[in-house]
Scaffold this motif. Sequence first.
Motif, PDB file in Angstrom:
ATOM      1  N   GLU A  59       0.773  -1.159  -0.135  1.00 37.01           N
ATOM      2  CA  GLU A  59      -0.082  -0.041  -0.009  1.00 37.01           C
ATOM      3  C   GLU A  59       0.745   1.442   0.091  1.00 37.01           C
ATOM      4  OE1 GLU A  59      -1.924   3.403   1.314  1.00 37.01           O
ATOM      5  OE2 GLU A  59      -0.753   2.257   2.880  1.00 37.01           O
ATOM      6  N   GLN A  60       1.998   1.406   0.714  1.00 35.63           N
ATOM      7  CA  GLN A  60       2.910   2.562   1.086  1.00 35.63           C
ATOM      8  C   GLN A  60       3.757   2.564  -0.553  1.00 35.63           C
ATOM      9  OE1 GLN A  60       5.256   1.016   4.179  1.00 35.63           O
ATOM     10  NE2 GLN A  60       4.171   2.505   5.417  1.00 35.63           N
ATOM     11  N   LYS A  61       3.996   1.675  -0.939  1.00 40.60           N
ATOM     12  CA  LYS A  61       4.691   1.859  -2.364  1.00 40.60           C
ATOM     13  C   LYS A  61       3.650   2.215  -3.617  1.00 40.60           C
ATOM     14  CE  LYS A  61       6.842  -2.514  -1.690  1.00 40.60           C
ATOM     15  NZ  LYS A  61       7.887  -3.456  -2.418  1.00 40.60           N
ATOM     16  N   GLN A  62       2.556   1.735  -3.505  1.00 45.66           N
ATOM     17  CA  GLN A  62       1.508   2.121  -4.424  1.00 45.66           C
ATOM     18  C   GLN A  62       1.188   3.732  -4.331  1.00 45.66           C
ATOM     19  OE1 GLN A  62       0.692   0.673  -7.125  1.00 45.66           O
ATOM     20  NE2 GLN A  62       0.685  -1.303  -6.749  1.00 45.66           N
ATOM     21  N   ARG A  63       1.282   3.979  -2.925  1.00 52.43           N
ATOM     22  CA  ARG A  63       0.745   5.546  -2.420  1.00 52.43           C
ATOM     23  C   ARG A  63       1.801   6.561  -2.881  1.00 52.43           C
ATOM     24  NH1 ARG A  63      -0.286   7.799   3.162  1.00 52.43           N
ATOM     25  NH2 ARG A  63       0.377   5.751   3.660  1.00 52.43           N
ATOM     26  N   TRP A  64       3.178   5.974  -2.585  1.00 51.88           N
ATOM     27  CA  TRP A  64       4.284   7.444  -2.836  1.00 51.88           C
ATOM     28  C   TRP A  64       5.063   6.936  -3.972  1.00 51.88           C
ATOM     29  CZ3 TRP A  64       5.197   5.359   2.945  1.00 51.88           C
ATOM     30  CH2 TRP A  64       4.271   6.172   3.843  1.00 51.88           C
ATOM     31  N   LEU A  65       5.490   5.918  -4.407  1.00 53.53           N
ATOM     32  CA  LEU A  65       6.345   5.770  -5.488  1.00 53.53           C
ATOM     33  C   LEU A  65       6.034   6.421  -6.778  1.00 53.53           C
ATOM     34  CD1 LEU A  65       8.069   2.422  -4.570  1.00 53.53           C
ATOM     35  CD2 LEU A  65       8.862   4.532  -4.301  1.00 53.53           C
ATOM     36  N   PRO A  66       4.620   6.290  -7.421  1.00 54.49           N
ATOM     37  CA  PRO A  66       4.330   6.866  -8.592  1.00 54.49           C
ATOM     38  C   PRO A  66       4.413   8.306  -8.530  1.00 54.49           C
ATOM     39  CG  PRO A  66       2.615   4.948  -7.956  1.00 54.49           C
ATOM     40  CD  PRO A  66       3.538   5.335  -6.798  1.00 54.49           C
ATOM     41  N   GLY A  67       4.127   9.144  -7.411  1.00 53.42           N
ATOM     42  CA  GLY A  67       4.227  10.404  -7.407  1.00 53.42           C
ATOM     43  C   GLY A  67       5.742  10.873  -7.409  1.00 53.42           C
ATOM     44  N   MET A  68       6.411   9.897  -6.576  1.00 48.68           N
ATOM     45  CA  MET A  68       7.938  10.190  -6.896  1.00 48.68           C
ATOM     46  C   MET A  68       8.770  10.237  -8.461  1.00 48.68           C
ATOM     47  SD  MET A  68       9.546   8.663  -3.410  1.00 48.68           S
ATOM     48  CE  MET A  68      10.950   9.509  -3.371  1.00 48.68           C
ATOM     49  N   ALA A  69       7.995   9.321  -9.017  1.00 51.93           N
ATOM     50  CA  ALA A  69       8.490   9.090 -10.387  1.00 51.93           C
ATOM     51  C   ALA A  69       8.103  10.116 -11.210  1.00 51.93           C
ATOM     52  CB  ALA A  69       8.013   7.652 -10.788  1.00 51.93           C
ATOM     53  N   SER A  70       6.742  10.668 -11.071  1.00 52.00           N
ATOM     54  CA  SER A  70       6.398  11.802 -11.912  1.00 52.00           C
ATOM     55  C   SER A  70       7.020  12.881 -11.558  1.00 52.00           C
ATOM     56  CB  SER A  70       4.635  11.972 -11.730  1.00 52.00           C
ATOM     57  OG  SER A  70       4.559  12.300 -10.475  1.00 52.00           O
ATOM     58  N   GLY A  71       7.572  13.105 -10.173  1.00 51.68           N
ATOM     59  CA  GLY A  71       7.919  14.475  -9.557  1.00 51.68           C
ATOM     60  C   GLY A  71       6.891  15.310  -8.831  1.00 51.68           C
ATOM     61  N   ASP A  72       5.720  14.747  -8.702  1.00 44.69           N
ATOM     62  CA  ASP A  72       4.749  15.515  -7.935  1.00 44.69           C
ATOM     63  C   ASP A  72       5.033  15.441  -6.579  1.00 44.69           C
ATOM     64  OD1 ASP A  72       3.122  16.260  -9.926  1.00 44.69           O
ATOM     65  OD2 ASP A  72       2.323  14.234 -10.276  1.00 44.69           O
ATOM     66  N   LEU A  73       5.825  14.338  -5.944  1.00 46.73           N
ATOM     67  CA  LEU A  73       6.252  14.285  -4.706  1.00 46.73           C
ATOM     68  C   LEU A  73       7.957  14.211  -4.552  1.00 46.73           C
ATOM     69  CD1 LEU A  73       3.927  11.383  -3.221  1.00 46.73           C
ATOM     70  CD2 LEU A  73       3.682  13.904  -3.065  1.00 46.73           C
ATOM     71  N   VAL A  74       8.539  14.974  -3.897  1.00 42.22           N
ATOM     72  CA  VAL A  74       9.849  15.147  -3.709  1.00 42.22           C
ATOM     73  C   VAL A  74      10.258  14.392  -2.471  1.00 42.22           C
ATOM     74  CG1 VAL A  74      11.991  16.407  -3.624  1.00 42.22           C
ATOM     75  CG2 VAL A  74      10.189  16.958  -5.375  1.00 42.22           C
ATOM     76  N   GLY A  75      11.176  13.453  -2.428  1.00 46.95           N
ATOM     77  CA  GLY A  75      11.441  12.867  -0.984  1.00 46.95           C
ATOM     78  C   GLY A  75      12.998  13.474  -0.560  1.00 46.95           C
ATOM     79  N   ALA A  76      12.802  13.228   0.672  1.00 47.28           N
ATOM     80  CA  ALA A  76      14.200  13.480   1.497  1.00 47.28           C
ATOM     81  C   ALA A  76      14.289  12.439   2.527  1.00 47.28           C
ATOM     82  CB  ALA A  76      14.102  14.863   2.043  1.00 47.28           C
ATOM     83  N   ILE A  77      15.505  12.573   3.161  1.00 49.30           N
ATOM     84  CA  ILE A  77      15.611  11.596   4.382  1.00 49.30           C
ATOM     85  C   ILE A  77      16.540  12.348   5.517  1.00 49.30           C
ATOM     86  CG2 ILE A  77      17.918  10.687   3.337  1.00 49.30           C
ATOM     87  CD1 ILE A  77      16.820   8.047   4.822  1.00 49.30           C
ATOM     88  N   ALA A  78      15.714  12.485   6.727  1.00 46.34           N
ATOM     89  CA  ALA A  78      16.098  13.136   7.859  1.00 46.34           C
ATOM     90  C   ALA A  78      16.996  12.146   8.884  1.00 46.34           C
ATOM     91  CB  ALA A  78      15.497  13.961   8.396  1.00 46.34           C
ATOM     92  N   MET A  79      18.403  12.211   8.888  1.00 50.92           N
ATOM     93  CA  MET A  79      18.937  11.136   9.739  1.00 50.92           C
ATOM     94  C   MET A  79      19.677  12.244  10.472  1.00 50.92           C
ATOM     95  SD  MET A  79      20.681   8.589   7.156  1.00 50.92           S
ATOM     96  CE  MET A  79      20.925   9.664   5.743  1.00 50.92           C
ATOM     97  N   THR A  80      20.702  13.174  10.035  1.00 51.41           N
ATOM     98  CA  THR A  80      21.731  14.015  10.892  1.00 51.41           C
ATOM     99  C   THR A  80      20.863  15.090  11.685  1.00 51.41           C
ATOM    100  OG1 THR A  80      22.950  13.909   8.799  1.00 51.41           O
ATOM    101  CG2 THR A  80      23.565  15.543  10.247  1.00 51.41           C
ATOM    102  N   GLU A  81      21.505  15.323  12.823  1.00 51.15           N
ATOM    103  CA  GLU A  81      21.094  16.227  13.695  1.00 51.15           C
ATOM    104  C   GLU A  81      22.001  17.045  14.378  1.00 51.15           C
ATOM    105  OE1 GLU A  81      19.134  13.931  17.151  1.00 51.15           O
ATOM    106  OE2 GLU A  81      17.685  13.175  15.641  1.00 51.15           O
ATOM    107  N   PRO A  82      21.718  18.342  14.931  1.00 53.16           N
ATOM    108  CA  PRO A  82      22.713  19.127  15.353  1.00 53.16           C
ATOM    109  C   PRO A  82      23.601  18.419  16.320  1.00 53.16           C
ATOM    110  CG  PRO A  82      20.597  20.184  15.642  1.00 53.16           C
ATOM    111  CD  PRO A  82      20.076  18.666  15.135  1.00 53.16           C
ATOM    112  N   GLY A  83      23.324  17.483  17.055  1.00 58.39           N
ATOM    113  CA  GLY A  83      24.613  16.683  17.535  1.00 58.39           C
ATOM    114  C   GLY A  83      24.824  15.190  17.232  1.00 58.39           C
ATOM    115  N   THR A  84      24.283  14.888  15.969  1.00 59.62           N
ATOM    116  CA  THR A  84      24.649  13.800  15.398  1.00 59.62           C
ATOM    117  C   THR A  84      24.840  13.514  13.983  1.00 59.62           C
ATOM    118  OG1 THR A  84      23.219  13.106  17.138  1.00 59.62           O
ATOM    119  CG2 THR A  84      23.686  11.224  15.551  1.00 59.62           C
TER     120      THR A  84
END
Length: 254
Positions: free
Chosen positions: A85-110
């Motif tokens: 369900e998550q793949k169907q919901r998010w990946l097509p929008g990412m492939a079209s550019g309607d949804l842009v993805g980011a990943i938040a690992m780094t923190e001010p102290g990490t």
Amino acid sequence: MAKEVVPNQERWAAAHMVDREFWRAAGRAGLLCISIPEEYGGGGATFAHEAVIAEEQARVGDDAWANMVHSTIVAHYINAFGTEEQKQRWLPGMASGDLVGAIAMTEPGTGSDLQSVRTRARRDGDHYVIDGAKTFISNGTHCDLLVVVARTGDDEGGKGLSLIVAETEGLEGFERGRVLDKIGQHGQDTRELFFSGMRVPAGNLLGTQGRGFAQLMQQLPQERLIIAVAGAAAATAAVRETIAYVKERGRSVR
Ligand SMILES: Cc1cc2nc3c(=O)[nH]c(=O)nc-3n(C[C@H](O)[C@H](O)[C@H](O)COP(=O)(O)OP(=O)(O)OC[C@H]3O[C@@H](n4cnc5c(N)ncnc54)[C@H](O)[C@@H]3O)c2cc1C
């Protein structure tokens, strides 16, 4: 790249971001999520094709468009650990550019030491309530989908971490901070992000709660590899430009 990327370099650098429409144009050209299966809107190709895109981008000297984060990294977290369900919901929008993805690992102290992440996600009924701060987040301005690395358990170190996808549009408790003024990559929207009582549906957990660190360790090699591919291509391009330039200058001196 020559037609759509090169002419925009100065403007993107001044704006600290690429145009939103550029993401959609890249989607129409089939450049986004090229190594994601076709059934989720991707190109059905391989990492080699991602590498070619990164090389061509580096060849023209572009360091603004953070497609590597979007296509080669974030989309693959969803593809590897998301439910159907998550793949169907998010990946097509990412492939079209309607949804842009980011990943938040780094923190001010990490940074390097991801086991020290302090951002916390507390379960409250059908939601996670997330509090914390992240920094250096590529696509921080554009991101519609943000994979947040957060501590969901009391365990110290890597054990209590989980990956949760925040859908940022209209999301209460989600705040964008400064766009960071770096020594290079001026066209990239590298940004601080803040979460304060940010409520994300529990169904947005990627994979199993508490497995976040193992999931990161599984995906980070591909992230490091694509950064190395782009780095090698940029170095090659710099040598080629330098040789062409000194030959040209040499001719004018003689
Ligand atoms: C342009 C840019 C984009 C970025 N995009 C993102 C993003 O999208 N998402 C995200 O989460 N993060 C992102 N980052 C952050 C990046 O992942 C971190 O900068 C990186 O993890 C290093 O962390 P740090 O900067 O805190 O450095 P530190 O971890 O504080 O390291 C500082 C120095 O100490 C060294 N060091 C650290 N630990 C050790 C050790 N145990 N032994 C020996 N030496 C050590 C490091 O090699 C480094 O030289 C981005 C950073 C930049 C610059």
